[in-house]
Motif scaffolding. Structure first.
Motif, PDB file in Angstrom:
ATOM      1  N   LEU A  25       2.911   2.142  -4.945  1.00  0.00           N
ATOM      2  CA  LEU A  25       3.225   0.775  -4.519  1.00  0.00           C
ATOM      3  C   LEU A  25       2.281   0.297  -3.419  1.00  0.00           C
ATOM      4  CD1 LEU A  25       4.939  -1.737  -4.706  1.00  0.00           C
ATOM      5  CD2 LEU A  25       6.584  -0.685  -3.134  1.00  0.00           C
ATOM      6  N   ASN A  26       1.914   1.180  -2.491  1.00  0.00           N
ATOM      7  CA  ASN A  26       1.005   0.752  -1.417  1.00  0.00           C
ATOM      8  C   ASN A  26      -0.312   0.233  -1.980  1.00  0.00           C
ATOM      9  OD1 ASN A  26       2.972   1.581   0.349  1.00  0.00           O
ATOM     10  ND2 ASN A  26       1.921   3.432   1.008  1.00  0.00           N
ATOM     11  N   GLY A  30      -1.796  -3.570  -1.796  1.00  0.00           N
ATOM     12  CA  GLY A  30      -3.172  -3.871  -1.409  1.00  0.00           C
ATOM     13  C   GLY A  30      -3.849  -4.752  -2.436  1.00  0.00           C
ATOM     14  N   GLY A  31      -3.604  -4.446  -3.712  1.00  0.00           N
ATOM     15  CA  GLY A  31      -4.138  -5.284  -4.783  1.00  0.00           C
ATOM     16  C   GLY A  31      -3.566  -6.681  -4.739  1.00  0.00           C
ATOM     17  N   ALA A  32      -2.279  -6.790  -4.413  1.00  0.00           N
ATOM     18  CA  ALA A  32      -1.641  -8.110  -4.317  1.00  0.00           C
ATOM     19  C   ALA A  32      -2.270  -8.942  -3.205  1.00  0.00           C
ATOM     20  CB  ALA A  32      -0.138  -7.946  -4.077  1.00  0.00           C
ATOM     21  N   ILE A  33      -2.600  -8.296  -2.088  1.00  0.00           N
ATOM     22  CA  ILE A  33      -3.259  -9.017  -0.991  1.00  0.00           C
ATOM     23  C   ILE A  33      -4.622  -9.523  -1.439  1.00  0.00           C
ATOM     24  CG2 ILE A  33      -4.365  -8.698   1.267  1.00  0.00           C
ATOM     25  CD1 ILE A  33      -2.000  -6.851   1.969  1.00  0.00           C
ATOM     26  N   VAL A  34      -5.387  -8.667  -2.103  1.00  0.00           N
ATOM     27  CA  VAL A  34      -6.707  -9.081  -2.590  1.00  0.00           C
ATOM     28  C   VAL A  34      -6.575 -10.239  -3.575  1.00  0.00           C
ATOM     29  CG1 VAL A  34      -8.704  -8.333  -3.952  1.00  0.00           C
ATOM     30  CG2 VAL A  34      -7.798  -6.856  -2.153  1.00  0.00           C
ATOM     31  N   VAL A  81     -11.394  -1.870  -0.270  1.00  0.00           N
ATOM     32  CA  VAL A  81     -10.658  -3.002   0.311  1.00  0.00           C
ATOM     33  C   VAL A  81      -9.189  -2.934  -0.079  1.00  0.00           C
ATOM     34  CG1 VAL A  81     -10.447  -5.516   0.376  1.00  0.00           C
ATOM     35  CG2 VAL A  81     -12.717  -4.449   0.361  1.00  0.00           C
ATOM     36  N   VAL A  82      -8.907  -2.619  -1.333  1.00  0.00           N
ATOM     37  CA  VAL A  82      -7.520  -2.503  -1.802  1.00  0.00           C
ATOM     38  C   VAL A  82      -6.790  -1.400  -1.053  1.00  0.00           C
ATOM     39  CG1 VAL A  82      -6.123  -1.719  -3.763  1.00  0.00           C
ATOM     40  CG2 VAL A  82      -7.828  -3.520  -4.080  1.00  0.00           C
ATOM     41  N   GLY A  86      -3.613  -2.245   1.740  1.00  0.00           N
ATOM     42  CA  GLY A  86      -2.231  -1.866   1.461  1.00  0.00           C
ATOM     43  C   GLY A  86      -1.583  -0.979   2.500  1.00  0.00           C
ATOM     44  N   LYS A  87      -2.369  -0.477   3.449  1.00  0.00           N
ATOM     45  CA  LYS A  87      -1.815   0.443   4.437  1.00  0.00           C
ATOM     46  C   LYS A  87      -0.853  -0.276   5.393  1.00  0.00           C
ATOM     47  CE  LYS A  87      -5.618   3.783   4.428  1.00  0.00           C
ATOM     48  NZ  LYS A  87      -6.707   4.431   5.207  1.00  0.00           N
ATOM     49  N   GLY A  88       0.338   0.301   5.541  1.00  0.00           N
ATOM     50  CA  GLY A  88       1.313  -0.241   6.478  1.00  0.00           C
ATOM     51  C   GLY A  88       1.963  -1.537   6.066  1.00  0.00           C
ATOM     52  N   VAL A  89       1.806  -1.914   4.802  1.00  0.00           N
ATOM     53  CA  VAL A  89       2.300  -3.219   4.351  1.00  0.00           C
ATOM     54  C   VAL A  89       3.737  -3.146   3.824  1.00  0.00           C
ATOM     55  CG1 VAL A  89       1.989  -4.999   2.582  1.00  0.00           C
ATOM     56  CG2 VAL A  89       0.035  -4.175   3.870  1.00  0.00           C
TER      57      VAL A  89
END
Length: 219
Positions: A25-26, A30-34, A81-82, A86-89
């Motif tokens: 999921l993390n 991260g992919g969702a943020i990108v 970047v992904v 995603g770290k700590g999200v």
């Protein structure tokens, strides 16, 4: 409006157990943020590197933190970047959904020693909406809008087909998701950036799996 992070997390958490159903999921977040930053036209992929094309804040605190971090760094491969984004999200998204009344948090002790956390539905509206959109997209063979295509690409990358589409033929559904991901973008630049983000999530998953297998084999 619900973010891609909200939608992905709600799909990933079981409505009965309140537990996450994917080990990756993390990476997905991260992919969702990108993807969010791509859809907001803040970042792009140039020469296989993620670059900031507009550093103007989006108004979302989490996205703006990650946008600033990308802007202050040198251009890097989408996978890197992904992974960093995603770290700590996860906990931040969970806490936000609880604060907004979308989830409720239940804590108990296992064997009287170990805390156990469950996140259960309190308002099913967002999850019901994304499930409806995904189901309709797979049925008709197109997403209808970029945000639905984006969440479809994450479901495909994280192999959450069984979770998002219980009862459907999984092979046919994955084929449909792949077609949706490849053909639902208004611009070629956005398509390339989204494909790069999806590929980055999948590559990071493979790397994490290989690392876990190596660690297990060496123990």
């Amino acid at each position: 409006m619900a973010s891609l992070l909200d939608e992905l997390l709600l799909l990933a958490y079981d409505d009965t157990t309140g537990k996450c159903r994917t080990s990756y999921l993390n990476l997905g977040l991260g992919g969702a943020i990108v993807l969010e930053l791509t859809l907001a036209q803040r970042i792009d992929v140039v020469d296989k590197k993620v670059v900031v094309i507009d550093a103007t804040p989006t108004g979302d605190a989490l996205l703006d933190e990650r946008l600033a971090a990308i802007a202050n760094d040198k251009p890097r491969a989408p996978r890197t970047v992904v992974e960093r984004a995603g770290k700590g999200v996860r906990q931040r998204v969970l806490d936000d959904l609880v604060a907004r009344g979308v989830l409720r948090h239940e804590q108990s002790m296992v064997l009287g020693l170990f805390p156990s956390h469950r996140y259960l539905p309190a308002d099913a509206g967002i999850e019901a909406d994304v499930r409806f959109r995904l189901s309709n997209a797979v049925t008709v063979g197109e997403a209808g809008n970029a945000r639905t295509a984006a969440i479809a690409s994450l479901v495909y990358a994280l192999q959450l087909t069984k979770v998002a589409f219980p009862g459907r033929d999984q092979r046919a559904t994955r084929k449909a998701l792949k077609r949706i991901t490849e053909g639902s973008w208004a611009s070629d630049a956005t398509r390339k950036a989204v494909e790069a983000a999806q590929a980055a999530v999948m590559a990071a998953m493979v790397a994490a799996t290989s690392a876990a297998a190596g660690s297990s084999g060496g123990s």
